[in-house]
Design a protein around this motif. Sequence first.
Motif, PDB file in Angstrom:
ATOM      1  N   LEU A  28     -15.631  -8.795 -20.236  1.00 25.02           N
ATOM      2  CA  LEU A  28     -15.820  -7.638 -21.118  1.00 25.02           C
ATOM      3  C   LEU A  28     -15.591  -6.304 -20.393  1.00 25.02           C
ATOM      4  N   PRO A  29     -16.175  -6.082 -19.225  1.00 25.54           N
ATOM      5  CA  PRO A  29     -15.949  -4.789 -18.574  1.00 25.54           C
ATOM      6  C   PRO A  29     -14.518  -4.605 -18.055  1.00 25.54           C
ATOM      7  N   THR A  30     -13.875  -5.671 -17.604  1.00 27.30           N
ATOM      8  CA  THR A  30     -12.529  -5.543 -17.049  1.00 27.30           C
ATOM      9  C   THR A  30     -11.500  -5.339 -18.158  1.00 27.30           C
ATOM     10  N   ALA A  31     -11.465  -6.255 -19.112  1.00 28.60           N
ATOM     11  CA  ALA A  31     -10.495  -6.137 -20.205  1.00 28.60           C
ATOM     12  C   ALA A  31     -10.820  -4.942 -21.100  1.00 28.60           C
ATOM     13  N   GLY A  32     -12.096  -4.665 -21.280  1.00 29.39           N
ATOM     14  CA  GLY A  32     -12.499  -3.538 -22.109  1.00 29.39           C
ATOM     15  C   GLY A  32     -12.109  -2.189 -21.538  1.00 29.39           C
ATOM     16  N   ALA A  33     -11.854  -2.129 -20.232  1.00 23.36           N
ATOM     17  CA  ALA A  33     -11.486  -0.867 -19.579  1.00 23.36           C
ATOM     18  C   ALA A  33      -9.974  -0.653 -19.511  1.00 23.36           C
ATOM     19  N   LEU A  34      -9.188  -1.601 -20.007  1.00 19.88           N
ATOM     20  CA  LEU A  34      -7.736  -1.430 -19.977  1.00 19.88           C
ATOM     21  C   LEU A  34      -7.335  -0.208 -20.803  1.00 19.88           C
ATOM     22  N   PRO A  35      -6.336   0.549 -20.378  1.00 15.87           N
ATOM     23  CA  PRO A  35      -5.902   1.727 -21.131  1.00 15.87           C
ATOM     24  C   PRO A  35      -5.486   1.401 -22.574  1.00 15.87           C
ATOM     25  N   SER A  36      -4.987   0.203 -22.797  1.00 10.48           N
ATOM     26  CA  SER A  36      -4.504  -0.188 -24.124  1.00 10.48           C
ATOM     27  C   SER A  36      -5.607  -0.709 -25.043  1.00 10.48           C
ATOM     28  N   VAL A  37      -6.816  -0.824 -24.531  1.00  9.60           N
ATOM     29  CA  VAL A  37      -7.922  -1.400 -25.315  1.00  9.60           C
ATOM     30  C   VAL A  37      -8.930  -0.315 -25.668  1.00  9.60           C
ATOM     31  N   ASP A  38      -9.169  -0.158 -26.974  1.00 13.14           N
ATOM     32  CA  ASP A  38     -10.174   0.799 -27.447  1.00 13.14           C
ATOM     33  C   ASP A  38     -11.563   0.169 -27.526  1.00 13.14           C
ATOM     34  N   ALA A  39     -11.616  -1.128 -27.809  1.00  9.98           N
ATOM     35  CA  ALA A  39     -12.906  -1.818 -27.921  1.00  9.98           C
ATOM     36  C   ALA A  39     -12.694  -3.311 -27.691  1.00  9.98           C
ATOM     37  N   PHE A  40     -13.689  -3.940 -27.074  1.00  9.38           N
ATOM     38  CA  PHE A  40     -13.641  -5.383 -26.823  1.00  9.38           C
ATOM     39  C   PHE A  40     -15.050  -5.918 -27.041  1.00  9.38           C
ATOM     40  N   ASN A  41     -15.196  -6.769 -28.057  1.00  7.62           N
ATOM     41  CA  ASN A  41     -16.500  -7.347 -28.374  1.00  7.62           C
ATOM     42  C   ASN A  41     -16.405  -8.863 -28.394  1.00  7.62           C
ATOM     43  N   LEU A  42     -17.467  -9.489 -27.944  1.00  9.07           N
ATOM     44  CA  LEU A  42     -17.570 -10.944 -27.938  1.00  9.07           C
ATOM     45  C   LEU A  42     -18.735 -11.342 -28.821  1.00  9.07           C
ATOM     46  N   TYR A  43     -18.486 -12.319 -29.681  1.00 12.83           N
ATOM     47  CA  TYR A  43     -19.517 -12.809 -30.594  1.00 12.83           C
ATOM     48  C   TYR A  43     -19.709 -14.305 -30.393  1.00 12.83           C
ATOM     49  N   LYS A  44     -20.947 -14.739 -30.524  1.00 10.99           N
ATOM     50  CA  LYS A  44     -21.287 -16.149 -30.458  1.00 10.99           C
ATOM     51  C   LYS A  44     -21.624 -16.608 -31.870  1.00 10.99           C
ATOM     52  N   SER A  45     -20.963 -17.653 -32.332  1.00  2.00           N
ATOM     53  CA  SER A  45     -21.208 -18.156 -33.685  1.00  2.00           C
ATOM     54  C   SER A  45     -22.642 -18.644 -33.822  1.00  2.00           C
ATOM     55  N   GLN A  46     -23.224 -18.364 -34.968  1.00  6.74           N
ATOM     56  CA  GLN A  46     -24.589 -18.790 -35.249  1.00  6.74           C
ATOM     57  C   GLN A  46     -24.630 -19.934 -36.262  1.00  6.74           C
ATOM     58  N   ALA A  47     -23.933 -19.740 -37.378  1.00 11.05           N
ATOM     59  CA  ALA A  47     -23.979 -20.724 -38.464  1.00 11.05           C
ATOM     60  C   ALA A  47     -22.897 -20.386 -39.474  1.00 11.05           C
ATOM     61  N   LEU A  48     -22.668 -21.296 -40.396  1.00 11.36           N
ATOM     62  CA  LEU A  48     -21.814 -21.025 -41.540  1.00 11.36           C
ATOM     63  C   LEU A  48     -22.718 -20.652 -42.706  1.00 11.36           C
ATOM     64  N   LEU A  49     -22.398 -19.589 -43.371  1.00 10.51           N
ATOM     65  CA  LEU A  49     -23.210 -19.096 -44.478  1.00 10.51           C
ATOM     66  C   LEU A  49     -23.362 -20.173 -45.551  1.00 10.51           C
ATOM     67  N   MET A  50     -24.585 -20.418 -45.948  1.00 10.26           N
ATOM     68  CA  MET A  50     -24.933 -21.382 -46.993  1.00 10.26           C
ATOM     69  C   MET A  50     -24.369 -22.780 -46.730  1.00 10.26           C
ATOM     70  N   SER A  51     -24.455 -23.208 -45.477  1.00 11.52           N
ATOM     71  CA  SER A  51     -23.952 -24.515 -45.096  1.00 11.52           C
ATOM     72  C   SER A  51     -24.754 -25.048 -43.919  1.00 11.52           C
ATOM     73  N   ASP A  52     -24.859 -26.361 -43.856  1.00 11.08           N
ATOM     74  CA  ASP A  52     -25.504 -27.001 -42.714  1.00 11.08           C
ATOM     75  C   ASP A  52     -24.492 -27.382 -41.637  1.00 11.08           C
ATOM     76  N   GLU A  53     -23.213 -27.201 -41.928  1.00  6.17           N
ATOM     77  CA  GLU A  53     -22.171 -27.548 -40.965  1.00  6.17           C
ATOM     78  C   GLU A  53     -22.115 -26.515 -39.838  1.00  6.17           C
ATOM     79  N   ARG A  54     -21.652 -26.981 -38.690  1.00  2.39           N
ATOM     80  CA  ARG A  54     -21.482 -26.090 -37.547  1.00  2.39           C
ATOM     81  C   ARG A  54     -20.217 -25.266 -37.712  1.00  2.39           C
ATOM     82  N   PRO A  55     -20.202 -24.040 -37.221  1.00  2.00           N
ATOM     83  CA  PRO A  55     -18.970 -23.255 -37.251  1.00  2.00           C
ATOM     84  C   PRO A  55     -17.882 -23.968 -36.438  1.00  2.00           C
ATOM     85  N   PRO A  56     -16.628 -23.825 -36.831  1.00  2.00           N
ATOM     86  CA  PRO A  56     -15.558 -24.516 -36.103  1.00  2.00           C
ATOM     87  C   PRO A  56     -15.309 -23.949 -34.706  1.00  2.00           C
TER      88      PRO A  56
END
Length: 102
Positions: A28-56
């Motif tokens: 995140l800090p290295t790629a996020g600091a590239l001149p061509s990058v305005d923002a870099f965010n990482l998300y961890k999947s939690q669940a699928l909305l209204m489903s018991d299945e795991r996110p893919p």
Amino acid sequence: MTTLVVLFNLKSDADQQAYEQWAKTTDLPTAGALPSVDAFNLYKSQALLMSDERPPYQYIEVIKVNDMAQFGQDVTTETMQKVASEFQSFADNPLFILTEQI
């Protein structure tokens, strides 16, 4: 502006805590600091909305790229090649999707 969306799971032998620590301290800090990058965010999947299945996918990266030509140059640096190699050691067949806002 282009938004790069990266969908991926960790390799079966990858340590989740080691990956998340590496992502916070290196990716995140290295790629996020590239001149061509305005923002870099990482998300961890939690669940699928209204489903018991795991996110893919376990993780989603969202990278706002202000200049794709510059991004192409930025990712060829020795530092970014090392980061990319380390990422590939964790990620199992990531999908890199280029998007544009409608």
